[in-house]
Design an enzyme around this catalytic site. Structure first.
Site, PDB file in Angstrom:
ATOM      1  N   CYS A  13      38.400  33.414  37.095  1.00 15.35           N
ATOM      2  CA  CYS A  13      38.733  33.422  38.685  1.00 15.35           C
ATOM      3  C   CYS A  13      36.668  33.230  38.943  1.00 15.35           C
ATOM      4  O   CYS A  13      36.676  33.040  40.748  1.00 15.35           O
ATOM      5  CB  CYS A  13      38.237  35.102  38.872  1.00 15.35           C
ATOM      6  SG  CYS A  13      37.085  36.190  37.380  1.00 15.35           S
ATOM      7  N   HIS A  63      36.472  40.771  37.724  1.00 19.53           N
ATOM      8  CA  HIS A  63      37.414  39.541  38.624  1.00 19.53           C
ATOM      9  C   HIS A  63      35.733  39.671  39.928  1.00 19.53           C
ATOM     10  O   HIS A  63      35.590  39.793  40.371  1.00 19.53           O
ATOM     11  CB  HIS A  63      38.394  40.165  38.936  1.00 19.53           C
ATOM     12  CG  HIS A  63      39.167  39.112  39.644  1.00 19.53           C
ATOM     13  ND1 HIS A  63      39.583  38.251  39.309  1.00 19.53           N
ATOM     14  CD2 HIS A  63      39.460  39.465  41.239  1.00 19.53           C
ATOM     15  CE1 HIS A  63      40.725  37.627  39.698  1.00 19.53           C
ATOM     16  NE2 HIS A  63      40.877  38.640  40.358  1.00 19.53           N
ATOM     17  N   ASP A  81      41.966  36.002  47.519  1.00 15.04           N
ATOM     18  CA  ASP A  81      42.588  35.764  46.134  1.00 15.04           C
ATOM     19  C   ASP A  81      42.812  34.605  45.174  1.00 15.04           C
ATOM     20  O   ASP A  81      44.221  34.544  45.198  1.00 15.04           O
ATOM     21  CB  ASP A  81      42.763  37.216  45.382  1.00 15.04           C
ATOM     22  CG  ASP A  81      42.151  36.835  44.081  1.00 15.04           C
ATOM     23  OD1 ASP A  81      41.881  36.281  43.460  1.00 15.04           O
ATOM     24  OD2 ASP A  81      41.933  37.792  43.366  1.00 15.04           O
TER      25      ASP A  81
END
Length: 638
Positions: A199, A241, A256
Site C-alpha cells: 500500500c 494501511h 485507494d
C-alpha cells in the site's frame, strides 16, 4: 475592491498590520508601504545579526485581489502557514502548498444513501480514457508515464482518473514484499520499474504522478479493515494501511488504488487483478467503513467517527454498496443472541437474492425476501462465538455468483431447544417478489409461517403464467414417499386460480413445497418456494385425501368425501364438480350413478357394504364405451 495585506514579524513580539485599500487610494498605499518598509528596516537593524537571515512568504488569492506578505526570521515558523488556508494560491518561496481539509470538504455522517461517490460524474465519460490508460506501457520514468497519460487527460478529474486506472491495472500487490518490508523500496520510480508493491508504494506512486500532473494529492495513513480483519477487532499501535486524497473542484476526495487494483486469496498467497471501482472518489461516509486515518480531519466527515465507533461498526464489503444494498441492522459487528435468537435485516434499493452461512454451529433459520432487502432469523444450536457470512447477488441474471457482502460474529449465550424446523425447509421461506416472477400472485397466506391449531388450512394463488403445479408435504417424522406425501394435499385449479386444501397427519412442524413448470414444457417440475407449517395440537390426526389418477383433470373439484379411508358398511355421499364428461358413477361391489344437479355438481351415494375399494369413474365421451378412473378410496376392514 482591491485588498492588500502586509504582515511583519521582525521580533519575538509580532507587529501585524492589515490594510483594506480602495483602488483610488493606490498612491496612499504606496507611500504607506514605503513608510512601513523604512520603519521595518530600522527595526531590523536594531535587532542585529539575529535578523540578518530573513524569509519572505507571499500568498495571492485566486482572483489576484488579496495579497499577504510575511517577513520573519528564517529559523522561525511562518504565522501565515499556521493561520491561513488559501487553496491553490498558497505559496512558499514560489512553491504551492497543500491546503488542509476544512469545513467545505466535509460530508454528513452517516451516509445519506444518495451516491457512492463524493462528487457526481458519469462513468461512461471515462470509457475511452480508461481504455487508453490501460494500454499505456511507458515505464522508463514516472514523468514519461504521466506525460503519456496526459495526452488524453486534460481536466484535473481526467488526470486523476487516468493515473488511477493505470495504477489499478499495472501495479500488483507484492505478497512476498509484505513479509519483508525492510527490503522493499517505496520510491515511485522503483515501484514503477518492479510493477508491484504494497500500500505504501501504491500511495506514493499515486501521489507523485498527481504532483507531476499538477493535481494536489496527499499520502494518508491509518488503520484499515482489510485482509485478516476479524469482526469486533480493536486497533492500536502502528498504522497498517496507506491511501490518498486528491483535490478536485475545490474539495478533497479519497481514493485507494491498492484496494482498487485487485484482491488476495484467503491464504494470503496469491494476488489477482480484479478492478474495483468502489474505491475511486468514494463517499467519505462509506470510506470510513474500513479506512480510519491517523488525522481525523482526513475523514472528511461531520461529525467525525471515533476509533471506538470504527471498531464496533459493521464492516460492509464493497460489493454490499456496489450491488445496491443500503444498510444492515443491527449495524454492529458483534450480535448477542436474545433468548437464543438473532434477528438481522438487510435493506436494498432493488430486489436481491441472498444466502448465508453460519460457521461453527448448526442453526435453525428463517430467511424472508422483501422487495427491498431481506429478514433473517437465526437460532444457533450451540453456545459460543460463531461467524455468520451473508451473500447476495442481483435478482436478474441467474448465472451471476453470490458475493459475500456482510460478516457478523454471533455470540450465543443460550440455545432455544423449543425451536426445531424440518430438514426439508429451504431458504428463503414464504412468498415474495421472486415467487411473483415465477408466476404466483396474490397469495392468500403472505407470511412465511402458517399456524394451524386443528391441522387444516387452505392456500390459494393467482397464476400469471400458463403453469402446471405440484405440491408436497414434508416432515422429519413423515416417512412417506414423494407421491404419498402429496396425498395430504387436495389441489384444484379453476381458470388462473389455484387452490390447495391441506390436512396434516399429526401435530408438529411441516414443510409445504410448491413446484411448477410451463404446461408446454415436457421436462421435470422445478422447485419454486416453500412454507413452514406449525401445528401444536397433539390430537390432530387427519387422513389422506383419495388417490387421484391421470384422468383427474384440471378444474375438477372434490367436495365429499375428502378422506381416502371410508368407513365399512356405511352409505357414503359423493359430491364433485366435473366438466367435459358424459357420465359419472361410483364403482364398488355395485355401481352407483352420479347425477348432474342444477347447480353443476355431480352427486350421488354408494354403500361400502362388502367392499374394500371404491372408485369414481367417468365417461368423457358418450360415443365411447370405456370409463376412466379418476379417484380411488379404501374401505376400513370390517
Amino acid at each position: 475592491m482591491g485588498t492588500m495585506e502586509f504582515k511583519y514579524d521582525p521580533s519575538p513580539v509580532a507587529l501585524e498590520m492589515l490594510l483594506i485599500v480602495q483602488p483610488e487610494k493606490r498612491k496612499t498605499v504606496q507611500k504607506l508601504q514605503t513608510d512601513k518598509q523604512l520603519e521595518s528596516r530600522a527595526s531590523l537593524q536594531r535587532q542585529g545579526s539575529a535578523v540578518r537571515m530573513q524569509q519572505v512568504i507571499t500568498s495571492c488569492s485566486a482572483q489576484g485581489t488579496h495579497m499577504t506578505v510575511e517577513v520573519h526570521a528564517r529559523n522561525s515558523t511562518p504565522q501565515l502557514f499556521k493561520k491561513l488556508s488559501l487553496g491553490k494560491g498558497f505559496q512558499e518561496n514560489g512553491k504551492r502548498r497543500t491546503r488542509p481539509p476544512g469545513l467545505k470538504d466535509q460530508h454528513a455522517y452517516p451516509w445519506d444513501r444518495l451516491c457512492l461517490k463524493s462528487m457526481p460524474f458519469d462513468l461512461k465519460q471515462f470509457e475511452k480514457l480508461d481504455a487508453y490508460a490501460k494500454k499505456v506501457t511507458a515505464k522508463d520514468s514516472v514523468e514519461e508515464l504521466v506525460k503519456t497519460l496526459l495526452r488524453v487527460a486534460h481536466t484535473d478529474l481526467e488526470k486523476v482518473r487516468a493515473i488511477w486506472t493505470w495504477i489499478c491495472h499495472h501495479i500488483a500487490y507484492d505478497i512476498v514484499g509484505f513479509f519483508h518490508k525492510d527490503k522493499l523500496s517505496f520510491k515511485p520510480k522503483d515501484v514503477l520499474q518492479s510493477g508491484k508493491s504494497i500500500c505504501e508504494g501504491y500511495a506514493g506512486l499515486f501521489e507523485q504522478m498527481c504532483s507531476i500532473a499538477g493535481v494536489q494529492c496527499m499520502n494518508l495513513s491509518g488503520y484499515s479493515k482489510g485482509h485478516g480483519y476479524r469482526s469486533g477487532q480493536t486497533f492500536s499501535g502502528k498504522y497498517d494501511h496507506a491511501w490518498n486524497a486528491v483535490y478536485l473542484d475545490g474539495r478533497w476526495h479519497l481514493v485507494d488504488s491498492t484496494w482498487g487494483s485487485g484482491s488476495i486469496d484467503d491464504c494470503f498467497s496469491k494476488f489477482t487483478f480484479r478492478y474495483n471501482e468502489f474505491y475511486f472518489l468514494t463517499h467519505p461516509a462509506l470510506f470510513i467503513n474500513n479506512h480510519f486515518p491517523d488525522n481525523s480531519n482526513w475523514q472528511l466527515l461531520k461529525p467525525a467517527v471515533t476509533l471506538e465507533q470504527f471498531e464496533s461498526n459493521m464492516l460492509y464489503k464493497s460489493d454490499f454498496y456496489k450491488m445496491g444494498l443500503l444498510a444492515a441492522h443491527p449495524p454492529t459487528a458483534i450480535i448477542q443472541t436474545v433468548n437464543g435468537k438473532v434477528a438481522i435485516e438487510v435493506e436494498s434499493r432493488f430486489p436481491m437474492l441472498f444466502m448465508f452461512e453460519l460457521k461453527g454451529a448448526k442453526a435453525y433459520s428463517l430467511m424472508m425476501l422483501k422487495r427491498n432487502g431481506m429478514n433473517l432469523e437465526l437460532y444457533p444450536q450451540k453456545t459460543g462465538s460463531h461467524k455468520l457470512q451473508i451473500y447476495a447477488k442481483p435478482s436478474k441474471g441467474s448465472d451471476e455468483v453470490y458475493n459475500c457482502v456482510l460478516e457478523y460474529t454471533i455470540e450465543c449465550s443460550a440455545v432455544d431447544r423449543n425451536i426445531c424446523f424440518p430438514k426439508e425447509l429451504h431458504q428463503p421461506v414464504g412468498p415474495s417478489w421472486f415467487t411473483e416472477r415465477q408466476g404466483f400472485l396474490k397469495p392468500s397466506q403472505k407470511a412465511p409461517i402458517i399456524h394451524t391449531n386443528d391441522g387444516r388450512f387452505d392456500l390459494s394463488f393467482i397464476l400469471s403464467k400458463d403453469l402446471s403445479v405440484l405440491a408436497s408435504l414434508h416432515s422429519d417424522d413423515l416417512n412417506l414417499s414423494e407421491d404419498m406425501s402429496r396425498r395430504y394435499i387436495l389441489q384444484v385449479c379453476q381458470g388462473n386460480q389455484i387452490d390447495f386444501k391441506i390436512h396434516l397427519p399429526y401435530t408438529g412442524n411441516f414443510v409445504f413445497k410448491i413446484f411448477a413448470k410451463k404446461k408446454s414444457d415436457p421436462g421435470n417440475y422445478n422447485y419454486v418456494f416453500n412454507y413452514l407449517i406449525c401445528c401444536p395440537n397433539a390430537e390432530v390426526k387427519w387422513p389422506m385425501f383419495p388417490q387421484n389418477y391421470s384422468k383427474w383433470a384440471e378444474g375438477y373439484e372434490l367436495l365429499e368425501p375428502l378422506a381416502a379411508l371410508l368407513p365399512a358398511n356405511c352409505n357414503i355421499k359423493f359430491k364433485l364438480k366435473l366438466h367435459s364428461i358424459a357420465k359419472a358413477f361410483v364403482q364398488c361391489e355395485k355401481t352407483f350413478p352420479l347425477i348432474l344437479s342444477k347447480n353443476g355438481y355431480w352427486e350421488g351415494s354408494c354403500s361400502t357394504f362388502g367392499c374394500t375399494e371404491v372408485y369414481v369413474m367417468v365417461l368423457e365421451n358418450a360415443n365411447h364405451k370405456f370409463y376412466s378412473r379418476i379417484l380411488k378410496y379404501d374401505v376400513e376392514a370390517q
